[in-house]
Design a protein around this motif. Structure first.
Motif, mmCIF file in Angstrom:
data_model
loop_
_atom_site.group_PDB
_atom_site.id
_atom_site.type_symbol
_atom_site.label_atom_id
_atom_site.label_comp_id
_atom_site.label_asym_id
_atom_site.label_seq_id
_atom_site.Cartn_x
_atom_site.Cartn_y
_atom_site.Cartn_z
ATOM 1 N N LYS A 36 0.785 -1.226 0.010
ATOM 2 C CA LYS A 36 0.044 -0.197 -0.164
ATOM 3 C C LYS A 36 0.989 1.198 0.020
ATOM 4 C CE LYS A 36 -3.300 2.545 2.953
ATOM 5 N NZ LYS A 36 -3.954 2.468 4.112
ATOM 6 N N LEU A 37 1.794 1.358 0.870
ATOM 7 C CA LEU A 37 2.809 2.317 1.105
ATOM 8 C C LEU A 37 3.643 2.662 -0.407
ATOM 9 C CD1 LEU A 37 4.236 1.808 4.433
ATOM 10 C CD2 LEU A 37 2.875 3.749 3.622
ATOM 11 N N ASN A 38 4.088 1.518 -1.021
ATOM 12 C CA ASN A 38 4.640 1.373 -2.126
ATOM 13 C C ASN A 38 3.990 2.015 -3.365
ATOM 14 O OD1 ASN A 38 5.267 -0.213 -5.218
ATOM 15 N ND2 ASN A 38 7.248 0.310 -4.102
ATOM 16 N N ALA A 39 2.763 1.701 -3.257
ATOM 17 C CA ALA A 39 1.777 2.393 -4.416
ATOM 18 C C ALA A 39 1.382 3.515 -4.402
ATOM 19 C CB ALA A 39 0.490 1.384 -4.189
ATOM 20 N N ALA A 40 1.294 4.055 -3.281
ATOM 21 C CA ALA A 40 0.991 5.480 -2.879
ATOM 22 C C ALA A 40 2.311 6.180 -3.231
ATOM 23 C CB ALA A 40 0.733 5.879 -1.447
ATOM 24 N N PHE A 41 3.320 6.138 -2.798
ATOM 25 C CA PHE A 41 4.592 6.619 -3.100
ATOM 26 C C PHE A 41 5.022 6.695 -4.581
ATOM 27 C CE2 PHE A 41 4.831 6.685 1.511
ATOM 28 C CZ PHE A 41 5.396 7.911 1.769
ATOM 29 N N THR A 42 5.075 5.595 -5.205
ATOM 30 C CA THR A 42 5.402 5.469 -6.519
ATOM 31 C C THR A 42 4.287 6.131 -7.582
ATOM 32 O OG1 THR A 42 4.237 3.263 -6.540
ATOM 33 C CG2 THR A 42 6.439 3.313 -6.355
ATOM 34 N N LYS A 43 3.105 6.258 -7.093
ATOM 35 C CA LYS A 43 2.114 7.166 -7.928
ATOM 36 C C LYS A 43 2.444 8.472 -7.545
ATOM 37 C CE LYS A 43 -2.705 8.440 -7.119
ATOM 38 N NZ LYS A 43 -3.939 8.344 -6.550
ATOM 39 N N ALA A 44 2.873 8.893 -6.527
ATOM 40 C CA ALA A 44 3.352 10.418 -6.184
ATOM 41 C C ALA A 44 4.269 10.791 -7.224
ATOM 42 C CB ALA A 44 3.646 10.499 -4.905
ATOM 43 N N MET A 45 5.642 9.848 -7.310
ATOM 44 C CA MET A 45 6.798 10.078 -7.987
ATOM 45 C C MET A 45 6.651 10.031 -9.473
ATOM 46 S SD MET A 45 9.895 8.408 -5.894
ATOM 47 C CE MET A 45 9.191 6.803 -5.063
ATOM 48 N N LYS A 46 5.536 9.429 -9.963
ATOM 49 C CA LYS A 46 5.057 9.690 -11.239
ATOM 50 C C LYS A 46 4.114 10.579 -11.687
ATOM 51 C CE LYS A 46 5.534 4.548 -11.591
ATOM 52 N NZ LYS A 46 4.709 3.171 -11.871
ATOM 53 N N ASP A 47 3.854 11.584 -10.651
ATOM 54 C CA ASP A 47 3.106 12.713 -10.852
ATOM 55 C C ASP A 47 4.012 13.722 -11.669
ATOM 56 O OD1 ASP A 47 1.693 15.154 -10.725
ATOM 57 O OD2 ASP A 47 0.599 14.712 -8.890
ATOM 58 N N PRO A 48 3.447 14.353 -12.555
ATOM 59 C CA PRO A 48 4.574 15.207 -13.335
ATOM 60 C C PRO A 48 4.921 16.621 -12.339
ATOM 61 C CG PRO A 48 2.842 14.613 -14.814
ATOM 62 C CD PRO A 48 2.443 14.121 -13.684
ATOM 63 N N LYS A 49 3.880 16.969 -11.616
ATOM 64 C CA LYS A 49 4.042 18.074 -10.596
ATOM 65 C C LYS A 49 5.196 17.721 -9.817
ATOM 66 C CE LYS A 49 -0.697 19.894 -10.811
ATOM 67 N NZ LYS A 49 -1.804 20.317 -10.194
ATOM 68 N N VAL A 50 5.093 16.459 -9.163
ATOM 69 C CA VAL A 50 6.307 15.961 -8.392
ATOM 70 C C VAL A 50 7.637 15.738 -8.972
ATOM 71 C CG1 VAL A 50 7.211 14.078 -6.958
ATOM 72 C CG2 VAL A 50 4.808 14.966 -6.758
ATOM 73 N N GLN A 51 7.626 15.458 -10.286
ATOM 74 C CA GLN A 51 8.720 15.184 -11.086
ATOM 75 C C GLN A 51 9.254 16.540 -11.397
ATOM 76 O OE1 GLN A 51 7.692 12.796 -14.576
ATOM 77 N NE2 GLN A 51 7.684 10.923 -13.293
ATOM 78 N N GLU A 52 8.508 17.648 -11.482
ATOM 79 C CA GLU A 52 9.065 19.018 -11.887
ATOM 80 C C GLU A 52 9.729 19.449 -10.751
ATOM 81 O OE1 GLU A 52 10.012 21.989 -14.363
ATOM 82 O OE2 GLU A 52 8.740 19.957 -14.932
ATOM 83 N N ARG A 53 9.283 19.133 -9.600
ATOM 84 C CA ARG A 53 9.681 19.788 -8.392
ATOM 85 C C ARG A 53 11.103 19.188 -8.000
ATOM 86 N NH1 ARG A 53 5.334 20.449 -3.454
ATOM 87 N NH2 ARG A 53 7.103 21.421 -2.612
ATOM 88 N N PHE A 54 11.262 17.810 -8.212
ATOM 89 C CA PHE A 54 12.392 17.122 -8.017
ATOM 90 C C PHE A 54 13.362 17.575 -9.068
ATOM 91 C CE2 PHE A 54 11.935 12.861 -5.583
ATOM 92 C CZ PHE A 54 11.000 13.295 -4.762
ATOM 93 N N LYS A 55 12.957 17.728 -10.306
ATOM 94 C CA LYS A 55 13.809 18.455 -11.440
ATOM 95 C C LYS A 55 14.521 19.735 -10.724
ATOM 96 C CE LYS A 55 14.404 19.206 -16.178
ATOM 97 N NZ LYS A 55 13.540 19.437 -17.571
ATOM 98 N N GLY A 56 13.587 20.569 -10.024
ATOM 99 C CA GLY A 56 14.136 21.765 -9.622
ATOM 100 C C GLY A 56 14.991 21.682 -8.814
ATOM 101 N N LEU A 57 15.222 20.499 -7.981
ATOM 102 C CA LEU A 57 16.339 20.200 -6.988
ATOM 103 C C LEU A 57 17.588 19.567 -7.649
ATOM 104 C CD1 LEU A 57 13.787 18.849 -4.117
ATOM 105 C CD2 LEU A 57 15.136 21.029 -4.177
ATOM 106 N N LEU A 58 17.403 19.393 -8.999
ATOM 107 C CA LEU A 58 18.588 18.679 -9.784
ATOM 108 C C LEU A 58 18.466 17.169 -9.531
ATOM 109 C CD1 LEU A 58 21.367 21.630 -9.893
ATOM 110 C CD2 LEU A 58 19.532 20.989 -11.620
ATOM 111 N N VAL A 59 17.439 16.665 -9.206
ATOM 112 C CA VAL A 59 17.462 15.192 -8.829
ATOM 113 C C VAL A 59 16.388 14.647 -9.744
ATOM 114 C CG1 VAL A 59 18.416 15.329 -6.637
ATOM 115 C CG2 VAL A 59 15.975 15.309 -6.610
ATOM 116 N N GLU A 60 16.084 13.143 -10.008
ATOM 117 C CA GLU A 60 15.106 12.604 -10.775
ATOM 118 C C GLU A 60 14.379 11.565 -9.653
ATOM 119 O OE1 GLU A 60 14.554 9.731 -14.542
ATOM 120 O OE2 GLU A 60 16.685 10.507 -13.795
#
Length: 325
Positions: free
Chosen positions: A269-293
């Protein structure tokens, strides 16, 4: 009228009684223990995910427990109830290096945790103070090696402390290049970077997320990334292997774990929630702003990464001769 009011009160009381076990079972908010101080890339990425998963997990709070290279915060997770309400950020330091670096550990990195998902996997980068690089006419890794060989004991490199990732990378470089360079340990990555910027040390191996802003500002000169593949953020920068350092591969990673014994369905359940979040384009964009993927994974894949890294860093720590009592 009175009997009607009594019936309504009785119904409300019954409803509250039915709800009580649900609330008790819920156990309050989920927490993510970050074993480092607030403000760094590890902390910020955890906060981004804590916000992103609230729709699936409810309230998620961040608890910073810095100290002992990540050991203090990780010990909190190891000793928590195995109910999935306490997650921890497992890092290269806490779960691959420290088991071989510290004489005594407050947890067993292999047995006391269940992997949930990888979060981030980023290169380290070999950087020099730009002014020093110009002064010494060093434009690449081979220039650095040639200068070090011609001037033994003159060059020094900074790190966040004995046994830190920067120290181990520097020791691997020293051994593989066959050069005499001096290690200068600092009390954390931030003081080491300040020493590099001020010219107190000649070079460091830093993670790309921390070093990139100063590279782009021209304050630091990047010589190579330490992963086997080039960075998307600095695609023109060669790898250490491309620069002639065969088998040189060191990177930084972190991910989420829970206490050993947490039910498999809770981990999923935790894996599903967090992997879903990390695939969200908004989250990916915020990570990219930190220079991480963001690099979500299955629990099994993250567990294998940690096991493989522990085995690899045992040899590297022994090679460096680093030890913390």
């Amino acid at each position: 009228m009175k009997s009607s009011i009594i019936r309504k009160l009785a119904a409300a009381l019954a409803a509250a009684t039915l709800c009580a076990p649900v609330l008790a079972q819920d156990g309050g908010p989920t927490r993510i223990v970050v074993p480092f101080a607030a403000g760094g890339p590890i902390d910020v990425t955890a906060r981004v995910l804590a916000e992103a998963v609230q729709g699936d997990l409810g309230t998620v709070i961040i608890e910073n427990r810095p100290g002992a290279g990540g050991n203090i915060g990780s010990a909190v997770v190891a000793k928590a109830a195995p109910d999935g309400k306490t997650l921890g950020v497992a890092t290269l330091a806490s779960h691959a290096v420290n088991p071989w670096l510290y004489k005594s550990m407050p947890f067993d990195a292999e047995k006391d945790f269940e992997p949930v998902t990888l979060m981030v996997y980023i290169p380290n980068v070999l950087v020099m103070n730009s002014e020093k690089a110009r002064e010494l006419n060093i434009n690449g890794v081979q220039d650095l090696i040639a200068y070090a060989k011609a001037n033994p004991g003159v060059l020094n490199y900074g790190s966040g402390g004995n046994g830190s990732g920067g120290h181990l990378a520097g020791e691997l470089f020293r051994r593989q290049a066959g050069v005499d360079v001096v290690h200068v340990p600092y009390n954390g990555g931030a003081p080491a970077q300040l020493a590099l910027l001020s010219g107190d040390v000649h070079f460091t191996f830093d993670n790309l997320a921390t070093a990139a802003p100063n590279i782009r500002a021209g304050k630091l000169k990047a010589l190579a990334v330490t992963t086997t593949e080039r960075s998307r953020e600095l695609p023109d920068l060669p790898t250490m292997q491309e620069a002639g350092m065969k088998n040189f591969s060191i990177s930084t990673w972190w991910g989420l774990v829970v206490t050993a014994g947490t039910p498999a369905e809770t981990v999923e359940k935790l894996n599903a929630a967090f992997t879903k979040a990390m695939k969200d384009p908004k989250v990916q964009e915020r990570f990219k702003g930190l220079l991480v993927e963001a690099v979500p994974s299955t629990p099994a894949d993250f567990g294998k990464l940690m096991a493989d890294e522990r085995a690899r860093y045992k040899e590297i720590v022994e090679l460096a001769g680093a030890r913390v009592d």
